[in-house]
Motif scaffolding. Structure first.
Motif, PDB file in Angstrom:
ATOM      1  N   MET A   9      11.769  54.520 -34.887  1.00  6.58           N
ATOM      2  CA  MET A   9      12.262  55.373 -35.976  1.00  6.58           C
ATOM      3  C   MET A   9      11.279  55.383 -37.145  1.00  6.58           C
ATOM      4  N   ASN A  10      10.810  54.229 -37.542  1.00  4.33           N
ATOM      5  CA  ASN A  10       9.888  54.152 -38.674  1.00  4.33           C
ATOM      6  C   ASN A  10       8.568  54.862 -38.373  1.00  4.33           C
ATOM      7  N   CYS A  11       8.046  54.660 -37.183  1.00  2.00           N
ATOM      8  CA  CYS A  11       6.795  55.317 -36.808  1.00  2.00           C
ATOM      9  C   CYS A  11       6.959  56.829 -36.832  1.00  2.00           C
ATOM     10  N   LYS A  12       8.059  57.292 -36.293  1.00  4.59           N
ATOM     11  CA  LYS A  12       8.305  58.732 -36.248  1.00  4.59           C
ATOM     12  C   LYS A  12       8.439  59.300 -37.662  1.00  4.59           C
ATOM     13  N   MET A  13       9.123  58.580 -38.549  1.00  3.82           N
ATOM     14  CA  MET A  13       9.292  59.055 -39.931  1.00  3.82           C
ATOM     15  C   MET A  13       7.958  59.074 -40.669  1.00  3.82           C
ATOM     16  N   VAL A  14       7.098  58.097 -40.418  1.00  3.71           N
ATOM     17  CA  VAL A  14       5.786  58.061 -41.064  1.00  3.71           C
ATOM     18  C   VAL A  14       4.930  59.228 -40.569  1.00  3.71           C
ATOM     19  N   ALA A  24       4.369  52.164 -43.186  1.00  2.00           N
ATOM     20  CA  ALA A  24       3.835  51.732 -41.888  1.00  2.00           C
ATOM     21  C   ALA A  24       3.182  50.354 -41.958  1.00  2.00           C
ATOM     22  N   ALA A  25       2.851  49.862 -43.145  1.00  2.00           N
ATOM     23  CA  ALA A  25       2.212  48.549 -43.269  1.00  2.00           C
ATOM     24  C   ALA A  25       3.075  47.458 -42.626  1.00  2.00           C
ATOM     25  N   GLU A  26       4.378  47.549 -42.804  1.00  2.00           N
ATOM     26  CA  GLU A  26       5.276  46.549 -42.212  1.00  2.00           C
ATOM     27  C   GLU A  26       5.261  46.622 -40.685  1.00  2.00           C
ATOM     28  N   ILE A  27       5.115  47.824 -40.168  1.00  2.00           N
ATOM     29  CA  ILE A  27       5.037  47.998 -38.711  1.00  2.00           C
ATOM     30  C   ILE A  27       3.713  47.454 -38.196  1.00  2.00           C
ATOM     31  N   PHE A  28       2.624  47.774 -38.892  1.00  2.00           N
ATOM     32  CA  PHE A  28       1.298  47.356 -38.454  1.00  2.00           C
ATOM     33  C   PHE A  28       1.150  45.836 -38.460  1.00  2.00           C
ATOM     34  N   LYS A  29       1.885  45.146 -39.334  1.00  2.00           N
ATOM     35  CA  LYS A  29       1.845  43.679 -39.352  1.00  2.00           C
ATOM     36  C   LYS A  29       2.334  43.105 -38.020  1.00  2.00           C
ATOM     37  N   THR A  45       0.665  55.733 -33.898  1.00  2.00           N
ATOM     38  CA  THR A  45       0.966  55.868 -35.320  1.00  2.00           C
ATOM     39  C   THR A  45      -0.299  55.665 -36.152  1.00  2.00           C
ATOM     40  N   LEU A  46      -1.100  54.661 -35.789  1.00  2.00           N
ATOM     41  CA  LEU A  46      -2.381  54.442 -36.471  1.00  2.00           C
ATOM     42  C   LEU A  46      -3.268  55.685 -36.380  1.00  2.00           C
ATOM     43  N   SER A  47      -3.348  56.231 -35.201  1.00  2.00           N
ATOM     44  CA  SER A  47      -4.183  57.414 -34.981  1.00  2.00           C
ATOM     45  C   SER A  47      -3.684  58.610 -35.788  1.00  2.00           C
ATOM     46  N   ARG A  48      -2.380  58.838 -35.763  1.00  2.00           N
ATOM     47  CA  ARG A  48      -1.822  59.997 -36.479  1.00  2.00           C
ATOM     48  C   ARG A  48      -1.941  59.846 -37.994  1.00  2.00           C
ATOM     49  N   THR A  49      -1.757  58.626 -38.499  1.00  2.00           N
ATOM     50  CA  THR A  49      -1.898  58.436 -39.949  1.00  2.00           C
ATOM     51  C   THR A  49      -3.344  58.671 -40.377  1.00  2.00           C
ATOM     52  N   ARG A  50      -4.291  58.269 -39.539  1.00  2.00           N
ATOM     53  CA  ARG A  50      -5.704  58.533 -39.841  1.00  2.00           C
ATOM     54  C   ARG A  50      -5.990  60.025 -39.869  1.00  2.00           C
ATOM     55  N   GLN A  51      -5.398  60.769 -38.951  1.00  2.00           N
ATOM     56  CA  GLN A  51      -5.585  62.216 -38.921  1.00  2.00           C
ATOM     57  C   GLN A  51      -4.969  62.886 -40.138  1.00  2.00           C
ATOM     58  N   MET A  52      -3.861  62.366 -40.626  1.00  2.00           N
ATOM     59  CA  MET A  52      -3.171  62.952 -41.774  1.00  2.00           C
ATOM     60  C   MET A  52      -3.983  62.755 -43.052  1.00  2.00           C
ATOM     61  N   ASP A  53      -4.436  61.524 -43.287  1.00  2.00           N
ATOM     62  CA  ASP A  53      -5.166  61.206 -44.519  1.00  2.00           C
ATOM     63  C   ASP A  53      -5.924  59.903 -44.293  1.00  2.00           C
ATOM     64  N   ARG A  54      -7.233  59.994 -44.145  1.00  2.00           N
ATOM     65  CA  ARG A  54      -8.059  58.818 -43.833  1.00  2.00           C
ATOM     66  C   ARG A  54      -7.995  57.750 -44.935  1.00  2.00           C
ATOM     67  N   ILE A  55      -8.040  58.187 -46.193  1.00  2.00           N
ATOM     68  CA  ILE A  55      -8.033  57.235 -47.309  1.00  2.00           C
ATOM     69  C   ILE A  55      -6.691  56.511 -47.394  1.00  2.00           C
ATOM     70  N   GLN A  56      -5.603  57.256 -47.335  1.00  2.00           N
ATOM     71  CA  GLN A  56      -4.283  56.634 -47.417  1.00  2.00           C
ATOM     72  C   GLN A  56      -4.034  55.732 -46.207  1.00  2.00           C
ATOM     73  N   ARG A  96      -9.753  43.311 -36.495  1.00  2.00           N
ATOM     74  CA  ARG A  96     -10.687  43.850 -35.497  1.00  2.00           C
ATOM     75  C   ARG A  96     -10.066  45.052 -34.776  1.00  2.00           C
ATOM     76  N   ARG A  97      -8.809  44.928 -34.412  1.00  2.00           N
ATOM     77  CA  ARG A  97      -8.135  46.039 -33.733  1.00  2.00           C
ATOM     78  C   ARG A  97      -7.982  47.242 -34.656  1.00  2.00           C
ATOM     79  N   PHE A  98      -7.717  46.971 -35.919  1.00  2.00           N
ATOM     80  CA  PHE A  98      -7.646  48.070 -36.886  1.00  2.00           C
ATOM     81  C   PHE A  98      -9.003  48.757 -37.006  1.00  2.00           C
ATOM     82  N   SER A  99     -10.069  47.967 -36.991  1.00  2.00           N
ATOM     83  CA  SER A  99     -11.407  48.553 -37.150  1.00  2.00           C
ATOM     84  C   SER A  99     -11.748  49.493 -35.997  1.00  2.00           C
ATOM     85  N   LEU A 100     -11.156  49.246 -34.837  1.00  2.00           N
ATOM     86  CA  LEU A 100     -11.404  50.115 -33.690  1.00  2.00           C
ATOM     87  C   LEU A 100     -10.808  51.507 -33.882  1.00  2.00           C
ATOM     88  N   THR A 101      -9.869  51.635 -34.815  1.00  2.00           N
ATOM     89  CA  THR A 101      -9.262  52.951 -35.052  1.00  2.00           C
ATOM     90  C   THR A 101     -10.173  53.860 -35.866  1.00  2.00           C
TER      91      THR A 101
END
Length: 118
Positions: A9-14, A24-29, A45-56, A96-101
């Motif tokens: 639910m949270n991923c879909k809402m983000v 999404a920070a709580e989910i990514f933890k 979710t990581l991929s889609r958030t990057r597509q929406m706004d790289r800085i945010q 490290r996994r985040f950096s791969l995104t």
């Protein structure tokens, strides 16, 4: 509520901009802990958030990693080295996994990586 329904639910809402991306920070933890069950949802979710706004998206990753590191610093004084080493390894693996995104195209990812370093 079960972790599955909270994540989904949270991923879909983000992803659909119903809630702020920082939620999404709580989910990514939880990425490392629930990777086997929900890794695909969290990666998407990581991929889609990057597509929406790289800085945010980069700010959200910082919001995820900072509290983990601060909690580690607080626990260092009260616990043994063995658990601290394991915790720092977990944080490093998560980073490290985040950096791969981030894109291999340095021009595209330059601004968001620079923001994280600031």
């Amino acid at each position: 509520m079960e972790m599955r329904s909270i994540n989904w639910m949270n991923c879909k809402m983000v992803v659909h901009s119903v809630v702020e991306m920082t939620t999404a920070a709580e989910i990514f933890k939880q990425y490392m802990k629930y990777y086997n069950d929900f890794g695909d949802i969290i990666k998407e979710t990581l991929s889609r958030t990057r597509q929406m706004d790289r800085i945010q998206s980069a700010r959200t990753l910082v919001l995820c990693l900072q509290p983990l590191f601060l909690r580690l610093k607080q626990e260092q004084g009260s616990s043994s080295c063995g658990s601290s080493i394991q915790t720092i390894s977990t944080i490093k693996e998560l980073a490290r996994r985040f950096s791969l995104t981030f894109s291999w195209d340095q021009i595209k990812s330059r601004e968001s990586v620079a923001m994280m370093h600031k």
